[in-house]
Design a protein around this motif. Sequence first.
Motif, PDB file in Angstrom:
ATOM      1  N   TRP A  35       3.971   9.248  -5.432  1.00  0.00           N
ATOM      2  CA  TRP A  35       4.181   9.172  -6.864  1.00  0.00           C
ATOM      3  C   TRP A  35       4.501   7.716  -7.209  1.00  0.00           C
ATOM      4  CZ3 TRP A  35       3.322  12.534 -10.731  1.00  0.00           C
ATOM      5  CH2 TRP A  35       3.095  13.883 -10.386  1.00  0.00           C
ATOM      6  N   TYR A  36       3.741   7.181  -8.177  1.00  0.00           N
ATOM      7  CA  TYR A  36       3.999   5.866  -8.721  1.00  0.00           C
ATOM      8  C   TYR A  36       4.535   6.051 -10.142  1.00  0.00           C
ATOM      9  CZ  TYR A  36       1.854   2.848  -5.146  1.00  0.00           C
ATOM     10  OH  TYR A  36       1.576   2.155  -3.989  1.00  0.00           O
ATOM     11  N   VAL A  37       5.347   5.096 -10.600  1.00  0.00           N
ATOM     12  CA  VAL A  37       5.945   5.202 -11.927  1.00  0.00           C
ATOM     13  C   VAL A  37       5.821   3.869 -12.654  1.00  0.00           C
ATOM     14  CG1 VAL A  37       8.261   4.638 -11.051  1.00  0.00           C
ATOM     15  CG2 VAL A  37       8.036   5.870 -13.209  1.00  0.00           C
ATOM     16  N   GLN A  38       5.616   3.969 -13.946  1.00  0.00           N
ATOM     17  CA  GLN A  38       5.593   2.762 -14.783  1.00  0.00           C
ATOM     18  C   GLN A  38       6.564   2.962 -15.938  1.00  0.00           C
ATOM     19  OE1 GLN A  38       1.791   1.669 -16.499  1.00  0.00           O
ATOM     20  NE2 GLN A  38       2.351  -0.487 -16.470  1.00  0.00           N
ATOM     21  N   TYR A  39       7.697   2.270 -15.875  1.00  0.00           N
ATOM     22  CA  TYR A  39       8.656   2.295 -16.971  1.00  0.00           C
ATOM     23  C   TYR A  39       8.178   1.338 -18.064  1.00  0.00           C
ATOM     24  CZ  TYR A  39      11.570   4.457 -13.387  1.00  0.00           C
ATOM     25  OH  TYR A  39      12.032   5.283 -12.398  1.00  0.00           O
ATOM     26  N   ALA A  90      -3.848   8.409  -1.056  1.00  0.00           N
ATOM     27  CA  ALA A  90      -4.332   7.232  -0.345  1.00  0.00           C
ATOM     28  C   ALA A  90      -5.273   7.627   0.769  1.00  0.00           C
ATOM     29  CB  ALA A  90      -3.155   6.446   0.234  1.00  0.00           C
ATOM     30  N   ALA A  91      -6.346   6.869   0.876  1.00  0.00           N
ATOM     31  CA  ALA A  91      -7.234   6.937   2.044  1.00  0.00           C
ATOM     32  C   ALA A  91      -7.228   5.521   2.599  1.00  0.00           C
ATOM     33  CB  ALA A  91      -8.636   7.372   1.636  1.00  0.00           C
TER      34      ALA A  91
ATOM     35  N   PHE B  90      -5.333  -4.403 -13.883  1.00  0.00           N
ATOM     36  CA  PHE B  90      -4.181  -4.647 -13.025  1.00  0.00           C
ATOM     37  C   PHE B  90      -4.636  -5.204 -11.690  1.00  0.00           C
ATOM     38  CE2 PHE B  90      -0.641  -2.897 -15.309  1.00  0.00           C
ATOM     39  CZ  PHE B  90      -1.184  -1.917 -16.121  1.00  0.00           C
ATOM     40  N   CYS B  91      -3.938  -6.223 -11.266  1.00  0.00           N
ATOM     41  CA  CYS B  91      -4.101  -6.760  -9.921  1.00  0.00           C
ATOM     42  C   CYS B  91      -2.971  -6.191  -9.056  1.00  0.00           C
ATOM     43  CB  CYS B  91      -4.008  -8.284  -9.985  1.00  0.00           C
ATOM     44  SG  CYS B  91      -4.153  -9.115  -8.409  1.00  0.00           S
ATOM     45  N   ALA B  92      -3.236  -6.026  -7.784  1.00  0.00           N
ATOM     46  CA  ALA B  92      -2.205  -5.546  -6.857  1.00  0.00           C
ATOM     47  C   ALA B  92      -2.431  -6.182  -5.495  1.00  0.00           C
ATOM     48  CB  ALA B  92      -2.239  -4.021  -6.741  1.00  0.00           C
ATOM     49  N   SER B  93      -1.410  -6.133  -4.671  1.00  0.00           N
ATOM     50  CA  SER B  93      -1.559  -6.636  -3.309  1.00  0.00           C
ATOM     51  C   SER B  93      -0.775  -5.771  -2.348  1.00  0.00           C
ATOM     52  CB  SER B  93      -1.098  -8.094  -3.208  1.00  0.00           C
ATOM     53  OG  SER B  93       0.320  -8.189  -3.288  1.00  0.00           O
ATOM     54  N   SER B  94      -1.170  -5.834  -1.087  1.00  0.00           N
ATOM     55  CA  SER B  94      -0.460  -5.101  -0.041  1.00  0.00           C
ATOM     56  C   SER B  94      -0.726  -5.768   1.292  1.00  0.00           C
ATOM     57  CB  SER B  94      -0.921  -3.643   0.009  1.00  0.00           C
ATOM     58  OG  SER B  94      -2.220  -3.550   0.590  1.00  0.00           O
ATOM     59  N   GLN B  95       0.020  -5.349   2.289  1.00  0.00           N
ATOM     60  CA  GLN B  95      -0.311  -5.754   3.646  1.00  0.00           C
ATOM     61  C   GLN B  95      -1.669  -5.158   3.995  1.00  0.00           C
ATOM     62  OE1 GLN B  95       1.158  -7.894   5.350  1.00  0.00           O
ATOM     63  NE2 GLN B  95       3.276  -7.974   4.625  1.00  0.00           N
ATOM     64  N   GLY B  96      -2.369  -5.778   4.905  1.00  0.00           N
ATOM     65  CA  GLY B  96      -3.668  -5.273   5.322  1.00  0.00           C
ATOM     66  C   GLY B  96      -3.531  -4.190   6.354  1.00  0.00           C
ATOM     67  N   GLY B  97      -4.644  -3.751   6.886  1.00  0.00           N
ATOM     68  CA  GLY B  97      -4.628  -2.717   7.908  1.00  0.00           C
ATOM     69  C   GLY B  97      -5.363  -1.482   7.460  1.00  0.00           C
ATOM     70  N   LEU B  98      -5.592  -0.588   8.429  1.00  0.00           N
ATOM     71  CA  LEU B  98      -6.384   0.596   8.138  1.00  0.00           C
ATOM     72  C   LEU B  98      -5.561   1.675   7.449  1.00  0.00           C
ATOM     73  CD1 LEU B  98      -8.459   0.852  11.432  1.00  0.00           C
ATOM     74  CD2 LEU B  98      -9.196  -0.011   9.198  1.00  0.00           C
ATOM     75  N   SER B  99      -4.261   1.681   7.676  1.00  0.00           N
ATOM     76  CA  SER B  99      -3.443   2.736   7.073  1.00  0.00           C
ATOM     77  C   SER B  99      -2.832   2.234   5.774  1.00  0.00           C
ATOM     78  CB  SER B  99      -2.359   3.184   8.044  1.00  0.00           C
ATOM     79  OG  SER B  99      -1.559   2.087   8.406  1.00  0.00           O
ATOM     80  N   TYR B 100      -2.252   3.164   5.036  1.00  0.00           N
ATOM     81  CA  TYR B 100      -1.676   2.831   3.726  1.00  0.00           C
ATOM     82  C   TYR B 100      -0.500   1.864   3.865  1.00  0.00           C
ATOM     83  CZ  TYR B 100       1.272   3.248  -0.387  1.00  0.00           C
ATOM     84  OH  TYR B 100       2.051   2.964  -1.486  1.00  0.00           O
ATOM     85  N   ASN B 101      -0.486   0.885   2.977  1.00  0.00           N
ATOM     86  CA  ASN B 101       0.668   0.016   2.795  1.00  0.00           C
ATOM     87  C   ASN B 101       0.983  -0.041   1.313  1.00  0.00           C
ATOM     88  OD1 ASN B 101       1.318  -1.382   5.515  1.00  0.00           O
ATOM     89  ND2 ASN B 101      -0.910  -1.526   5.348  1.00  0.00           N
ATOM     90  N   GLU B 102       2.266  -0.078   0.986  1.00  0.00           N
ATOM     91  CA  GLU B 102       2.671  -0.052  -0.422  1.00  0.00           C
ATOM     92  C   GLU B 102       2.003  -1.182  -1.191  1.00  0.00           C
ATOM     93  OE1 GLU B 102       6.871  -0.117  -1.060  1.00  0.00           O
ATOM     94  OE2 GLU B 102       6.680  -0.379  -3.225  1.00  0.00           O
TER      95      GLU B 102
END
Lengths: 107, 114
Positions: A35-39, A90-91, B90-102
């Motif tokens: 779950w993501y949230v935007q206040y 997420a995938a 929206f732009c976003a960034s995360s750590q790389g890798g095959l699995s999910y990163n925030e």
Amino acid sequence: AQRVTQPEKLLSVFKGAPVELKCNYSYSGSPELFWYVQYSRQRLQLLLRHISRESIKGFTADLNKGETSFHLKKPFAQEEDSAMYYCVRAAGNKLTFGGGTRVLVKP
Amino acid sequence: DTAVSQTPKYLVTQMGNDKSIKCEQNLGHDTMYWYKQDSKKFLKIMFSYNNKELIINETVPNRFSPKSPDKAHLNLHINSLELGDSAVYFCASSQGGLSYNEQFFGPGTRLTVL
């Protein structure tokens, strides 16, 4: 294709009342759900993830594989919970967002 | 202040023009993304780059061209703007890798095409 469905566009509750945001996902193996949230006037941010099974800001979400659901719940809503909430799958690093639910907590 | 930043915050332009939106992250992440949020608040991934290489391209019209000069920057150039391009990007960034990163999101750029 992966799909994430949030059937409610708007949820309006009074402060102190329980709130539940529904989320269903299309079946496919072992999903990674969040779950993501935007206040208001803030950035979109991660609220919680299903694998951590933790409570964040009083919110919990349980993955129900049988019903392919990942509903978000809070027993006593607060005014500061008013925000836009997105159920996300997420995938790897590819996120699929639900349509979002706006929560309005009235005093 | 560590974050994902975008410029400009607002962009109003005429149909047919070409415009760019810039994104920078100082979180040391390897992967960056562009998302489009339409008028109904629906968010959809457009592109993702990992260490300057394109890894996700979600059937976006080729009028949209992302460019990553280095792993801290991912810019979005849009040619021949159309009314339907009006949205918040929206732009976003995360750590790389095959699995999910925030993923950490920028503040968004509201594009209005007249």
